[in-house]
Write a protein that holds these residues in place. Structure first.
Motif, mmCIF file in Angstrom:
data_model
loop_
_atom_site.group_PDB
_atom_site.id
_atom_site.type_symbol
_atom_site.label_atom_id
_atom_site.label_comp_id
_atom_site.label_asym_id
_atom_site.label_seq_id
_atom_site.Cartn_x
_atom_site.Cartn_y
_atom_site.Cartn_z
ATOM 1 N N ALA A 18 26.020 27.053 33.229
ATOM 2 C CA ALA A 18 27.421 27.219 33.631
ATOM 3 C C ALA A 18 27.993 25.933 34.217
ATOM 4 N N GLY A 19 27.141 25.176 34.895
ATOM 5 C CA GLY A 19 27.606 23.959 35.551
ATOM 6 C C GLY A 19 27.978 24.175 36.998
ATOM 7 N N TYR A 20 27.766 25.386 37.510
ATOM 8 C CA TYR A 20 28.064 25.683 38.908
ATOM 9 C C TYR A 20 27.243 26.892 39.345
ATOM 10 N N PRO A 21 26.974 27.016 40.651
ATOM 11 C CA PRO A 21 26.148 28.115 41.145
ATOM 12 C C PRO A 21 26.911 29.435 41.177
ATOM 13 N N TRP A 22 26.182 30.508 41.375
ATOM 14 C CA TRP A 22 26.788 31.837 41.485
ATOM 15 C C TRP A 22 27.813 31.891 42.609
ATOM 16 N N SER A 23 27.565 31.176 43.687
ATOM 17 C CA SER A 23 28.486 31.213 44.829
ATOM 18 C C SER A 23 29.889 30.773 44.445
ATOM 19 N N THR A 24 29.998 29.835 43.494
ATOM 20 C CA THR A 24 31.320 29.399 43.042
ATOM 21 C C THR A 24 32.085 30.557 42.426
ATOM 22 N N LEU A 25 31.405 31.367 41.635
ATOM 23 C CA LEU A 25 32.036 32.539 41.030
ATOM 24 C C LEU A 25 32.367 33.596 42.076
ATOM 25 N N GLU A 26 31.404 33.861 42.946
ATOM 26 C CA GLU A 26 31.588 34.922 43.936
ATOM 27 C C GLU A 26 32.717 34.615 44.901
ATOM 28 N N ASN A 27 32.792 33.368 45.361
ATOM 29 C CA ASN A 27 33.791 33.021 46.370
ATOM 30 C C ASN A 27 35.215 33.177 45.849
ATOM 31 N N SER A 28 35.426 32.915 44.571
ATOM 32 C CA SER A 28 36.780 33.002 44.010
ATOM 33 C C SER A 28 37.045 34.325 43.299
ATOM 34 N N SER A 29 36.085 35.240 43.333
ATOM 35 C CA SER A 29 36.192 36.457 42.525
ATOM 36 C C SER A 29 37.266 37.421 43.009
ATOM 37 N N THR A 30 37.658 37.329 44.271
ATOM 38 C CA THR A 30 38.677 38.246 44.775
ATOM 39 C C THR A 30 40.095 37.733 44.576
ATOM 40 N N ALA A 31 40.226 36.505 44.098
ATOM 41 C CA ALA A 31 41.560 35.970 43.828
ATOM 42 C C ALA A 31 42.183 36.720 42.655
ATOM 43 N N PRO A 32 43.513 36.825 42.598
ATOM 44 C CA PRO A 32 44.157 37.484 41.451
ATOM 45 C C PRO A 32 43.769 36.814 40.145
ATOM 46 N N LYS A 33 43.754 37.610 39.073
ATOM 47 C CA LYS A 33 43.479 37.094 37.731
ATOM 48 C C LYS A 33 44.788 37.080 36.948
ATOM 49 N N PHE A 34 44.965 36.023 36.151
ATOM 50 C CA PHE A 34 46.191 35.866 35.385
ATOM 51 C C PHE A 34 45.864 35.671 33.911
ATOM 52 N N ASP A 35 46.799 36.069 33.071
ATOM 53 C CA ASP A 35 46.645 35.897 31.638
ATOM 54 C C ASP A 35 48.032 35.773 31.027
ATOM 55 N N ILE A 36 48.140 35.016 29.948
ATOM 56 C CA ILE A 36 49.387 34.971 29.219
ATOM 57 C C ILE A 36 49.694 36.378 28.702
ATOM 58 N N VAL A 37 50.946 36.787 28.769
ATOM 59 C CA VAL A 37 51.326 38.115 28.292
ATOM 60 C C VAL A 37 50.955 38.256 26.814
ATOM 61 N N ARG A 38 50.226 39.321 26.481
ATOM 62 C CA ARG A 38 49.732 39.535 25.132
ATOM 63 C C ARG A 38 50.545 40.613 24.418
ATOM 64 N N ALA A 39 50.700 40.438 23.098
ATOM 65 C CA ALA A 39 51.434 41.432 22.312
ATOM 66 C C ALA A 39 50.684 42.757 22.277
ATOM 67 N N ASP A 40 49.348 42.703 22.211
ATOM 68 C CA ASP A 40 48.536 43.918 22.145
ATOM 69 C C ASP A 40 47.290 43.714 22.999
ATOM 70 N N PRO A 41 47.431 43.848 24.324
ATOM 71 C CA PRO A 41 46.290 43.560 25.204
ATOM 72 C C PRO A 41 45.097 44.482 24.976
ATOM 73 N N GLU A 42 45.305 45.686 24.435
ATOM 74 C CA GLU A 42 44.180 46.579 24.170
ATOM 75 C C GLU A 42 43.246 46.000 23.112
ATOM 76 N N LYS A 43 43.802 45.232 22.175
ATOM 77 C CA LYS A 43 42.987 44.625 21.135
ATOM 78 C C LYS A 43 42.538 43.221 21.500
ATOM 79 N N GLU A 44 43.365 42.516 22.257
ATOM 80 C CA GLU A 44 43.085 41.107 22.533
ATOM 81 C C GLU A 44 42.226 40.882 23.765
ATOM 82 N N ARG A 45 42.037 41.913 24.579
ATOM 83 C CA ARG A 45 41.236 41.787 25.793
ATOM 84 C C ARG A 45 40.319 42.987 25.937
ATOM 85 N N VAL A 46 39.060 42.745 26.316
ATOM 86 C CA VAL A 46 38.134 43.843 26.577
ATOM 87 C C VAL A 46 38.564 44.586 27.838
#
Length: 560
Positions: A228-256
Motif C-alpha cells: 500500500a505504501g502506508y501503514p494501517w494507522s494511516t487508513l484508520e486515522n482518516s476513516s471517519t472523515a466524510p467520503k466523497f465521489d463524483i455524482v454518478r448517473a447510476d451509482p447502483e451499477k458504478e459503485r459496490v
C-alpha cells in the motif's frame, strides 16, 4: 498537537479571520519581500502561506466544511491581490464540482462466519468499510466471500483475475498493488505490470471500481504496508472523515454497496478457516491462469448507517492570458484539501495538512506571483488549487470531464503535492513517473545548472503517479510533471514524515520551519513552466506510454 482555545460566545466572522491572516502574512513577510530577487521564489513567502493555510483557523481544510469556505476564498483573494484574472467558468474564481457525500452514522455491525463459528470484527482496527452509494443504510447478510487475486481485468496485458465468475451478492477480497509487486527474481510475471512501479491497476480506487463493474456486492482490499505504501494507522486515522465521489448517473451499477480494507492477519485467518493458505494463493495470483477462489464456509454480514447527500466543492482557478497564444495554457496545480476534522489522536482532531498540501498551494501562489510580476509570457498560464484530492482526486476528475480551458491545448500540467521544510537542498530530485514524458528532460536541463540531478521514484510500488491531481488530466492526454524533490527516501526527514505525520494530525507547521530547500525546488518548476510558456514546444509522452494514444487523438488541435 494543535493548540486549543476556550470557545468564545461569539465566533469571529470569516472576513475577520481572513483580515487577521492577511495582516499577519503581510507583516511577517514585508522585510523578506523587500529583499526578494526578481523572478526568484521567496522562501519566506512560501513559509508564511503554508503557516496560514495549515493553521487551526482553516480547520484542516476539509471539503464541504466551513474550512473549505475559508480556504478557497483565502486562496482566491491571494490570486486577486497578485493581479491574476479569475480562471473559472463565467469569469469566476471557482469551478463548482457536484459531488456525493457519505458520512458515518452510528456504529457498524460486522459479523464473520468462518470455521463453523461466528464472531464480530471491529470497524477501524480490523476492517474499514464505507459506501459511495447515496443511501442511508448498507446491509449485506451472509454474503459469500471470494478471493479474486489482484482484482485486475487488463486485456491489453493478457490478464483477467475474474474469469467471468458470477459475483452477485458476494464480497470479494483483493490484494493491494500489482501482480508483479515483490515477485521473486526471474518470475514470469515480471514486466507485465512495470515490475515494482505500481500501475493504475494496483490502486485501491481501481479495485473498488472494477469490483462494481464485475457485479460484486462488496470489496475489501487486504492491507499490506509495503504494497500500500502506508501503514494501517494511516487508513484508520482518516476513516471517519466524510467520503466523497463524483455524482454518478447510476451509482447502483458504478459503485459496490460496501468497500474498504481488511487487516492482513484477519484475512489470513479467514483463508485458514476455509482450508486455504493466503501466501500460497498470492503466488497463484501472480499468474494469468489464476481463477477466483471461494472461501468455503466463510460469509460476512455488514450493517451500517450513513448520512448521504449531494454537495458542492470548489476548484480555485486563476489565469494570466498569454500575449500571442492565449488559447494555449501551461497549467500549475496543487490540491488545497486535507482531512478536516477526523479521528482524534493525542487529543487533536484537526488534520492540518501542512506538508500535504498547504506547501503545494503555497508553491502555486509563489509561481503565480513570479509570472504576474515578470514579463507576460506568450502562452497563458493557469493556476489551479484542486478540491477533494484526498477523497479520490475529485476536483481534478471533475475538471478533466468539464475543462474550463481546452485540454487539447493545455501544454503541460505541472503538479505540486507536498514539499518538505528544511534548509539543505538535496542534490537529488525525485521524478514521480520518471520516463513517462519528455518533461523529465526539460526539468533535468535546469536542474543540472544547479548541480542537481533527477532520480526515479525510490518507492515506485506506492503508485504515487496515480495518486495525485495530474492523473485525471493525464488520462485525457495532458503531459504531466510531478517532481517530489524532498522525498528521495534517502533522508531522515522524508522517512520520519511518512512514518509519523502523513495523513495525521501531527502534519502541522511549527515555528522552526524554513522553506529554503522547497523554494529551490519550486524555482526549477517555474523555470520549466516559463520556458514552455514562451515557446512553441509541445511536450510529448514517451512512445508506447499508456497516455500517448489519448494525446495523439487531439493532435489536430495543436497543428500550426
Amino acid at each position: 498537537m494543535s493548540s486549543r482555545r476556550a470557545p468564545s460566545h461569539r465566533a469571529p466572522s470569516y472576513r475577520a479571520l481572513v483580515l487577521v491572516g492577511l495582516t499577519a502574512a503581510l507583516m511577517a513577510s514585508t522585510s523578506a519581500l523587500a529583499q526578494s530577487a526578481p523572478g526568484r521564489v521567496d522562501p519566506a513567502r512560501l513559509n508564511e502561506a503554508t503557516r496560514v493555510l495549515a493553521s487551526d483557523a482553516f480547520e484542516g481544510r476539509g471539503p464541504v466544511t466551513p474550512g473549505e469556505q475559508k480556504t478557497v476564498e483565502w486562496i482566491a483573494q491571494q490570486f486577486q491581490a497578485l493581479g491574476l484574472e479569475p480562471g473559472g467558468p463565467d469569469g469566476s474564481w471557482f469551478q463548482v464540482a457536484q459531488v456525493s457525500r457519505t458520512r458515518q452514522d452510528g456504529p457498524a455491525s460486522l459479523h464473520i462466519t468462518a470455521g463453523g463459528r461466528t464472531f464480530s470484527a471491529e470497524r477501524g482496527s480490523e476492517i474499514i468499510v464505507s459506501s459511495d452509494r447515496p443511501v442511508d443504510r448498507i446491509t449485506l447478510t451472509d454474503a459469500p466471500v471470494v478471493f479474486v487475486g489482484y482484482g485486475v481485468d487488463a486485456p491489453e496485458r493478457g490478464w483477467d483475475d475474474y474469469k467471468d465468475m458470477d459475483l452477485t451478492g458476494k464480497i470479494i477480497l483483493v490484494l493491494v498493488n500489482d501482480p508483479d509487486f515483490q515477485a521473486p527474481e526471474g518470475h514470469p510475471v515480471q514486466g507485465r505490470f512495470e515490475d515494482q512501479a505500481m500501475t493504475f491497476y494496483g490502486r485501491w480506487t481501481y479495485k473498488f471500481q472494477e469490483a462494481a463493474r464485475q457485479g460484486a456486492a462488496g470489496v475489501l482490499v487486504i492491507h499490506d504496508t509495503a504494497g500500500a505504501g502506508y501503514p494501517w494507522s494511516t487508513l484508520e486515522n482518516s476513516s471517519t472523515a466524510p467520503k466523497f465521489d463524483i455524482v454518478r448517473a447510476d451509482p447502483e451499477k458504478e459503485r459496490v454497496a460496501a468497500q474498504g480494507w481488511i487487516q492482513q492477519d484477519l484475512a489470513a485467518d479467514l483463508f485458514k478457516a476455509a482450508g486455504l493458505d493466503l501466501d500460497a494463493l498470492k503466488d497463484q495470483a501472480r499468474t494469468p491462469e489464476f481463477s477466483p477462489v471461494m472461501l468455503d464456509g466463510v460469509t460476512m454480514s455488514l450493517d451500517f448507517g450513513q448520512k448521504a447527500d449531494r454537495v458542492e466543492t470548489r476548484n480555485v482557478i486563476a489565469r494570466l492570458p498569454g500575449t500571442t497564444h492565449p488559447n494555449e495554457s501551461v497549467m500549475f496545480g496543487a490540491h488545497w484539501d486535507a482531512y478536516g476534522r477526523a479521528t482524534p489522536k493525542d487529543g487533536d482532531d484537526i488534520y492540518n495538512g501542512a506538508v500535504d498540501n498547504a506547501t503545494g498551494v503555497a508553491g502555486i501562489l509563489e509561481l503565480a506571483r513570479l509570472f504576474a510580476e515578470g514579463p507576460r509570457p506568450e502562452r497563458s498560464t493557469v493556476f489551479v488549487a484542486w478540491a477533494a484530492e484526498e477523497a479520490g482526486l475529485l476536483g481534478a476528475e471533475y475538471y478533466a470531464e468539464n475543462p474550463v480551458w481546452p485540454l487539447e491545448t493545455t501544454v503541460a500540467n505541472i503538479n505540486m503535492d507536498s514539499l518538505l521544510p528544511g534548509t539543505e537542498i538535496d542534490p537529488n530530485i525525485v521524478v514521480i513517473g520518471a520516463g513517462k514524458s519528455d518533461l523529465d528532460d526539460r526539468l533535468a536541463a535546469f536542474a543540472s545548472r544547479e548541480g542537481r540531478r533527477l532520480i526515479p521514484d525510490p518507492a515506485p510500488h506506492a503508485g504515487a503517479f496515480y495518486r495525485s491531481d495530474h492523473f485525471p488530466l493525464a488520462r485525457k492526454g495532458v503531459p504531466a510533471l510531478f517532481a517530489a524533490a524532498g522525498f528521495t527516501g534517502h533522508n531522515e526527514a522524508s522517512r520520519d514524515y511518512v512514518a509519523n505525520r502523513y495523513h495525521q494530525p501531527s502534519d502541522e507547521w511549527t515555528p522552526d520551519w524554513k522553506m529554503d530547500a522547497a523554494a529551490a525546488d519550486v524555482q526549477l518548476l517555474y523555470e520549466v513552466g516559463a520556458a514552455l510558456a514562451n515557446s512553441r514546444d509541445w511536450p510529448a509522452w514517451t512512445p508506447g506510454d499508456e497516455f500517448e494514444a489519448a494525446r495523439a487523438a487531439s493532435a489536430d488541435a495543436r497543428r500550426p
